[in-house]
Motif scaffolding. Structure first.
Motif, PDB file in Angstrom:
ATOM      1  N   ARG A  84       0.852  -1.181   0.000  1.00  0.00           N
ATOM      2  CA  ARG A  84       0.000   0.000   0.000  1.00  0.00           C
ATOM      3  C   ARG A  84       0.892   1.236   0.000  1.00  0.00           C
ATOM      4  O   ARG A  84       1.996   1.212   0.543  1.00  0.00           O
TER       5      ARG A  84
ATOM      6  N   LYS B   6      -3.018  -0.826  -3.263  1.00  0.00           N
ATOM      7  CA  LYS B   6      -3.834   0.202  -2.612  1.00  0.00           C
ATOM      8  C   LYS B   6      -3.038   1.495  -2.580  1.00  0.00           C
ATOM      9  O   LYS B   6      -1.943   1.549  -2.017  1.00  0.00           O
TER      10      LYS B   6
ATOM     11  N   GLU C 214      -6.844  -0.265  -5.894  1.00  0.00           N
ATOM     12  CA  GLU C 214      -7.716   0.735  -5.296  1.00  0.00           C
ATOM     13  C   GLU C 214      -6.992   2.079  -5.237  1.00  0.00           C
ATOM     14  O   GLU C 214      -5.871   2.161  -4.751  1.00  0.00           O
TER      15      GLU C 214
END
Length: 356
Positions: free
Chosen positions: A53, A74, A102
């Protein structure tokens, strides 16, 4: 320590990268340099990367290209551009919804005020965009090549001029007798021009450091006098280099030719010889690759292999590559400039087909 990747960035920090909630990397650089630093970090990092992430101050399309290639799933941005969002949507659609990326943000703007956004707006191929970004960041292995008003009594080289930037890719096209091989000899300093200049990394060929240039002749001419595969690859290395065997193995592995270890070079097929020749240039870390009809006398499978290696080199190591050919399969490669040499003294010219 554990953190949420969406937590505010620490002062003087522009990028934080986590695996899950564990911080593994941070940087305070500008533009895309923190992401290029992250690439280098991953080359030696041996920790977990199953849930990557990232939190970046500003995420445009370029940042998304780099993050997606590194497996970051992410992404949170203080500011994200519409181009970034569209690129992530495009990637997720291409993957059919499997393992989506995402992208979240605090603020979304039409575009970041950055020339990079303009350059990438109409581009879609990930490899081409990645190469373009590394070239803009000057993170390439290659060197500049400039030929100005070249004339030679051999071939039809009359007032030829062209420029290839560091990490650039140029195809010199033309029929037999147009002077393509003569041009390579001029670039290597084997022959001298009748007039005009050649500068490679801002110096004439005769002033270049040894092993700057890696030369791959036609497969049919690639004899190497009965040496073993390992001995041919070692020709690119200094005499007393450390970890010689490891460098040879790494170079052969890079072109998927490690299985040829122990073979005589003369016993190889034309395609296998070209693989080993590429490995020799990789072992010496050549900054300029010169290739003379690299697909001549090769079957369709071997030609495809050469094209694949050329593409891989232009995305990873990114040396400057100049090849001469009249092979249509090479001329169709995307992202290459094409310089057409005409026989019988006709005018030559450069056709741009690269990303810049």
């Amino acid at each position: 320590m554990t953190f949420s990747y969406r937590s505010p960035l620490p002062e003087y920090t522009t990028l934080c990268v986590y695996n899950g909630d564990t911080l593994i990397f941070s940087n305070g650089g500008k533009w895309l340099m923190p992401l290029f630093a992250l690439e280098d970090f991953f080359k030696t990092y041996d920790g977990a990367t199953d849930d990557l992430r990232a939190h970046d101050t500003a995420v445009g399309k370029a940042a998304c290209v780099l993050m997606s290639r590194m497996g970051i799933k992410k992404i949170h941005a203080d500011i994200a551009s519409v181009l970034a969002k569209e690129y992530i949507d495009e990637l997720n659609a291409f993957r059919g919804g499997h393992d989506p990326i995402e992208l979240s943000y605090d603020t979304c703007v039409r575009r970041l005020l950055c020339a990079t956004e303009d350059h990438l707006e109409t581009m879609h191929d990930s490899d081409e965009m990645y190469t373009h970004l590394r070239r803009r960041a000057k993170l390439v292995q290659g060197v500049d090549v400039r030929a100005q008003n070249l004339c030679s009594p051999y071939g039809f080289i009359k007032n030829i001029s062209f420029y290839v930037s560091a990490g650039g890719r140029l195809i010199v096209a033309g029929e037999n007798g147009a002077g393509k091989t003569t041009l390579l000899k001029l670039l290597m300093g084997i022959s001298l021009p009748e007039s005009g200049t050649i500068l490679i990394d801002n110096v004439p060929p005769s002033k270049l450091s040894k092993r700057t240039i890696g030369y791959i002749p036609q497969a049919a001419e690639n004899s190497e006098y009965g040496l073993s595969v390992e001995e041919v690859v070692s020709l690119g290395l200094p005499p007393f280099v450390k970890e010689k065997k490891a460098r040879i193995r790494k170079a052969l592995s890079r072109v998927d030719a490690q299985h040829l270890t122990g073979r005589s070079f003369l016993s190889l097929s034309g395609g296998e010889k070209q693989k080993v020749s590429f490995a020799r240039c990789l072992a010496q870390n050549a900054k300029l690759l010169l290739l003379d009809e690299p697909t001549a006398a090769l079957d369709a499978e071997s030609r495809s292999c050469v094209i694949e290696i050329l593409h891989s080199l232009s995305v990873s190591e990114i040396p400057t590559i100049i090849l001469v050919t009249h092979d249509d399969s090479l001329l169709r490669m995307r992202g290459w400039d094409v310089f057409h040499m005409k026989s019988c003294g006709a005018e030559s010219g450069l056709k741009g087909d690269s990303d810049g």
